[in-house]
Design a protein around this motif. Structure first.
Motif, short mmCIF file in Angstrom:
data_model
loop_
_atom_site.label_atom_id
_atom_site.label_comp_id
_atom_site.label_asym_id
_atom_site.label_seq_id
_atom_site.Cartn_x
_atom_site.Cartn_y
_atom_site.Cartn_z
N THR A 122 0.82 -1.21 0.00
CA THR A 122 0.00 0.00 0.00
C THR A 122 0.85 1.26 0.00
OG1 THR A 122 -0.14 -0.12 2.42
CG2 THR A 122 -1.93 -1.12 1.16
N LYS A 126 0.29 3.94 -2.99
CA LYS A 126 -0.19 5.31 -2.82
C LYS A 126 0.68 6.33 -3.56
CE LYS A 126 -4.00 5.15 -0.55
NZ LYS A 126 -5.22 5.61 -1.26
N TRP A 129 -0.39 5.42 -7.38
CA TRP A 129 -1.82 5.60 -7.64
C TRP A 129 -2.47 6.21 -6.39
CZ3 TRP A 129 0.19 0.41 -8.10
CH2 TRP A 129 0.64 0.11 -9.39
N PRO A 130 -2.29 7.51 -6.17
CA PRO A 130 -2.75 8.13 -4.91
C PRO A 130 -4.27 8.06 -4.71
CG PRO A 130 -2.01 9.79 -6.50
CD PRO A 130 -1.57 8.47 -7.03
N TYR A 132 -6.12 5.46 -5.61
CA TYR A 132 -6.54 4.05 -5.59
C TYR A 132 -6.26 3.44 -4.22
CZ TYR A 132 -6.96 -0.89 -6.77
OH TYR A 132 -7.33 -2.21 -6.81
N SER A 133 -7.22 2.69 -3.71
CA SER A 133 -7.04 2.05 -2.40
C SER A 133 -7.14 0.54 -2.55
CB SER A 133 -8.11 2.52 -1.42
OG SER A 133 -7.96 3.90 -1.13
#
Length: 216
Positions: A122, A126, A129-130, A132-133
């Motif tokens: 993660t 982040k 892909w800031p 996207y979780s």
């Protein structure tokens, strides 16, 4: 003049896979272990002779069959990268020190799945892909949903493969992920070999490498 089938490209791989499948009819665990051991041998060969490992992996891939009915979690490894020599060296150094990908999960009935990730994935996720979780599941972190279906391979239009498609999942990041097309074949039940392909702006594909999956 008749063709000598034993010397045809991929003949050794086809014979090997046929022997594994014969063994699988009486001893599935040993057959899966034999296939996995061969994949590891080719992974090791790739460290010293990438061109030869690529050729042998491609023959092995072509001897497989579409991974129909694959269901549940799998463990995965990156077997070989096939980009430029410089990039391959960098990727090898990075993935030997840190591999955020652990395998895939499949839902055979729905024709869907996702990727099993390490908890620390993660952090880098982040950065790339800031918005996207990654998701939490009983299996740990999962990410990058996909759909599956069977059709001819991009590089191998004469054989059918399971396509692992990220493009039409709106929640997937547009950067990199939605341009990936994985193709997967079953060597024997429990051992699977895949290609990672990247869709270029020209709509053609570049092969980034090979991965392998096994059922736990």
């Amino acid at each position: 003049m008749a063709t000598d089938q034993t010397s045809a490209p991929g003949a050794d791989a086809a014979a090997t896979v046929a022997a594994w499948r014969s063994l699988a009819s009486s001893n599935p665990p040993d057959a899966a272990e034999a296939a996995w051991s061969r994949i590891l041998e080719l992974q090791d060969l790739g460290r010293t002779d990438r061109k030869q490992a690529d050729a042998l992996l491609n023959d092995l891939f072509r001897a497989g069959s579409p991974a129909r009915g694959l269901d549940g979690p799998t463990d995965g490894i990156l077997v070989l990268t096939t980009t430029t020599k410089l990039t391959d060296v960098a990727l090898k150094a990075l993935t030997s020190a840190w591999m955020p990908w652990e395998g895939k999960r499949f839902d055979a009935d729905a024709g869907t799945g996702d990727n099993r990730m390490t908890d620390d994935a993660t952090v880098v996720g982040k950065v790339l892909w800031p918005l996207y979780s990654m998701k939490d599941s009983l299996a740990g972190k999962v990410a990058f949903d996909f759909t599956t279906y069977v059709e001819p391979g991009v590089e191998d239009p004469d054989i059918e493969v399971m396509v692992i498609d990220y493009a039409d999942i709106k929640d997937n990041p547009r950067l990199l992920i939605r341009s990936i097309r994985d193709e997967l074949v079953e060597l024997v039940p429990g051992a699977y070999l895949g290609k990672v392909l990247y869709r270029l702006p020209t709509k053609s594909y570049a092969k980034l490498g090979y991965f392998a999956l096994r059922t736990p």
